[in-house]
Structures are given as structure tokens and as C-alpha cells.
Design a protein around this motif. Structure first.
Motif, short mmCIF file in Angstrom:
data_model
loop_
_atom_site.label_atom_id
_atom_site.label_comp_id
_atom_site.label_asym_id
_atom_site.label_seq_id
_atom_site.Cartn_x
_atom_site.Cartn_y
_atom_site.Cartn_z
N GLN A 29 -1.50 8.27 8.30
CA GLN A 29 -0.72 7.23 7.65
C GLN A 29 0.77 7.58 7.59
O GLN A 29 1.12 8.76 7.48
N HIS A 31 4.26 7.04 5.44
CA HIS A 31 4.76 6.68 4.12
C HIS A 31 6.28 6.62 4.17
O HIS A 31 6.91 7.45 4.84
N ALA A 80 -0.83 8.86 -2.76
CA ALA A 80 -0.62 8.76 -1.32
C ALA A 80 -1.27 9.91 -0.56
O ALA A 80 -1.34 9.89 0.67
#
Lengths: 89, 280
Positions: A29, A31, A80
Motif C-alpha cells: 500500500q 500512504h 496504517a
């Protein structure tokens, strides 16, 4: 409670002004972080810190009212997956 | 399938099969200037009858292939060429892994590439066609293929899909495919790239300027910063997430090295003037 950043080799970072893009290798991912989150990650790079110690480490660069002011930002980093919380030693 | 053709555009080859002769003949004509390809295609596309009887009665083309979207509606046979082009786009968008794909038109001059990135309706195909007409090499009107190893833009010079008034605007220039009327996107006609662009379709270019055009507004230009550009480009990429770390490295390098600007324009003449000013 102490907070530990993801291992350095798990993160790729790119400064994009004003954001910092962080690619988290384990999750794949991306961020987008804004200050003081990148600086918090950097301060945790040498080892886990409590919120109070982190506040002291960042106080010179940011006008932080108290350690609790960092709690929300830290909660976001934990959510996160960029930081993990662990019991104090 | 009963009828088929294989075409190669830039690094990607497609085998397109159909139940009918007409879409394949239209494709052969559209791609007749492209070099013949006898190798193994990267993708297979099929244009088949939506129901068995739909081969003859109100013929209806269902799009199939290696990669499909379940919600893709069949098209009438008269729009078979559009179905083939849509299916080829779909294969690239969902299946291509060798480059970072951006939904963008790209043209090249002096070895440097201009990337025009925008949503449908932003006018990227029209602008690419207009620039191509004035001597820029066409790299592509649908996808910018960014090489993860070098950061260069790899050509993917498909025929330019132009709609409605853009067809009239450019009708006196170049060679065209069949006019497709009454499609879901209006009238569509494909402008075939010039021979030089087709001949150079394996020669990459270095990205030099990245623009986010917006049609229908007063003329304006503003610089786009790294953060905004990064977010816009992740949105504009069909395979950023799928490429993982390679996508991140490729996109951050692009954002760091290529100046970016957003331009608003009321008509193509204004856009071309803005582009030339920013290109200097």
C-alpha cells in the motif's frame, strides 16, 4: 506503551512536497503523509519510543503542546500499519 | 474463431477473432500500415455473438478476451470496430505489466515526450491529433507506457479515436478508418498515425512535460506540485497498484523529474498556444 516503526527495509519514501509518499512493502500500500508523521517515523527509526520520548525528540522542530497531541497522529500511523504499539519495557 | 487478425502496436500484440468478417476487415484496414506480426500475441480478444441467433438476427457483439469486465454491454455489429478497440484497451488496462500505464495521450518532439493526462472529455485525443498534425510524433492517444527501468515513455501509437466535432475539425488531414455513427459516445472515427510514428513505434522518448488539460474553461495554466501530481497520476493509472513497488518507484521518479502543469482551455487553438508556451 512504546511505538515501533516498521523496519526501514519495509518502507520506501519519496518527498513530494508537501506530502511524503510512503510505500509499505509488506502490504503493497501507498500512504501519503504530512508533517509531523514523516518526522515521527524518522524519529522511531533508531528504536521504539514512548509518546513522551517522541514528543521530546520532535519538540525542537515542531511547536507541540504536549505528548498527547501526538496521540492522534500516532493512532493513524498504527492503523496504517506503519507503526506498531507494544508494551513499555 | 471464424475470422481473425493479429496486430502489433508498440510492445503489445493482439489477436482479434470474430464471428463476423466485417469487424476484422475494418481492423485490417485500420492497421494496414502497421508492420506484420507473426509471433505469439500478448492478448487474445474475441468478438462473438451475444446469443447464438444474434450472429444473424440483429447481430450483437459481445466483447471477450483474456481480460473482461462483466458489465460490458454488447454492441451492434455496425460498431464492431469500436468493440474491438474497446477490447484491446481493456486488455492493456487490466493485463499489461511491463510498463506503468497512465490514461494519457503522448506526443514527442526532439526526443522529448509531452504527456497529456486527463479523464474522458478532457480533450487529450483531440489535442494529440492536433499536435500530431503540426509535426509531433504520435506516441499514443490512450495510454502512456512508462518504462519502470528507464522512466522513458514507450510508444503505443494506436489509431486516434476522435469523437463528434473533433472528427470534423481534423477531417482534411491524414488517413481515417470507417465513420461509426450513433455509438454510446456519439460519432467516432479513427485517425491513423502518420507513417513516421508507426515506423518509430519501438523507439521510446524521455518525458519532458506532463500536462493535465481541462476543456471548456477560460484559458489558464498553473504549476502542479509533486503531491497533487502524484495523486492525480495514481488515479490515472490502471495498474499502479498491481505493479507494487515498481509502480511506486516509476511514478515517484516521473513526478520528481518531469515538470507538471494544469491547463484550462476553451478551444484547441488556445490549448496549442498554452502548450507551446509551456514546452519552451
Amino acid at each position: 506503551m512504546r511505538f515501533r516503526a516498521a523496519p526501514a527495509d519495509a518502507l520506501l519514501q519519496a518527498s513530494l512536497d508537501p506530502f511524503t509518499a510512503v510505500f509499505h512493502r509488506p502490504s503493497g500500500q501507498t500512504h501519503l503523509l504530512v508533517s509531523p508523521a514523516p518526522e515521527m517515523l524518522a524519529a522511531l527509526a533508531d528504536g521504539p519510543l514512548s509518546l513522551s520520548d517522541l514528543h521530546d525528540a520532535l519538540a525542537a522542530a515542531f511547536q507541540l503542546e504536549d505528548a498527547e497531541g501526538l496521540a492522534d497522529r500516532m493512532a493513524e500511523l498504527v492503523a496504517a500499519g506503519l507503526v506498531t504499539a507494544e508494551p513499555a519495557a | 474463431m471464424r475470422h481473425s487478425v493479429t496486430v502489433r502496436v508498440g510492445p503489445a500484440a493482439f489477436r482479434v477473432g470474430a464471428d463476423w468478417r466485417s469487424p476484422i476487415e475494418q481492423l485490417r484496414d485500420l492497421y494496414r500500415d502497421y508492420p506484420a506480426f507473426g509471433g505469439v500475441p500478448d492478448f487474445t480478444v474475441s468478438l462473438s455473438a451475444a446469443r447464438p441467433w444474434r450472429r444473424w438476427i440483429r447481430p450483437s457483439v459481445a466483447i471477450g478476451g483474456d481480460f473482461t469486465l462483466p458489465e460490458a454491454a454488447p454492441l451492434p455489429l455496425a460498431h464492431g470496430l469500436l468493440a474491438a478497440e474497446m477490447a484491446m484497451n481493456l486488455q492493456m488496462a487490466l493485463g499489461w505489466r511491463r510498463h506503468l500505464l497512465l490514461h494519457a495521450a503522448t506526443v514527442e518532439r526532439d526526443g522529448r515526450a509531452l504527456i497529456l493526462c486527463g479523464e474522458s472529455g478532457a480533450g487529450k485525443s483531440t489535442l494529440a491529433a492536433m499536435l500530431h498534425r503540426t509535426g509531433w510524433r504520435l506516441l499514443g492517444d490512450e495510454f502512456a507506457l512508462i518504462d519502470p527501468a528507464t522512466g522513458d515513455v514507450h510508444p503505443f501509437p494506436r489509431p486516434i479515436s476522435l469523437k463528434n466535432s473533433s472528427v470534423a475539425l481534423l477531417r482534411d488531414h491524414g488517413r481515417w478508418g470507417s465513420l461509426l455513427t450513433g455509438t454510446p459516445k456519439g460519432d467516432i472515427r479513427h485517425l491513423i498515425p502518420d507513417p513516421a510514428s508507426i515506423a518509430a513505434m519501438t523507439r521510446p522518448a524521455v518525458p519532458a512535460l506532463l500536462l493535465f488539460p481541462r476543456f471548456g474553461f477560460d484559458a489558464a495554466a498553473r504549476e502542479v506540485g509533486g503531491s497533487e501530481g502524484f495523486v492525480r497520476l495514481t488515479t490515472a493509472s490502471t495498474n499502479y497498484t498491481g505493479l507494487g513497488e515498481a509502480g511506486f518507484r516509476t511514478l515517484t521518479r516521473l513526478v520528481h523529474h518531469v515538470p507538471m502543469a494544469a491547463i484550462d482551455y476553451p478551444d484547441t487553438d488556445v490549448a496549442l498556444t498554452l502548450i507551446e508556451e509551456l514546452w519552451r
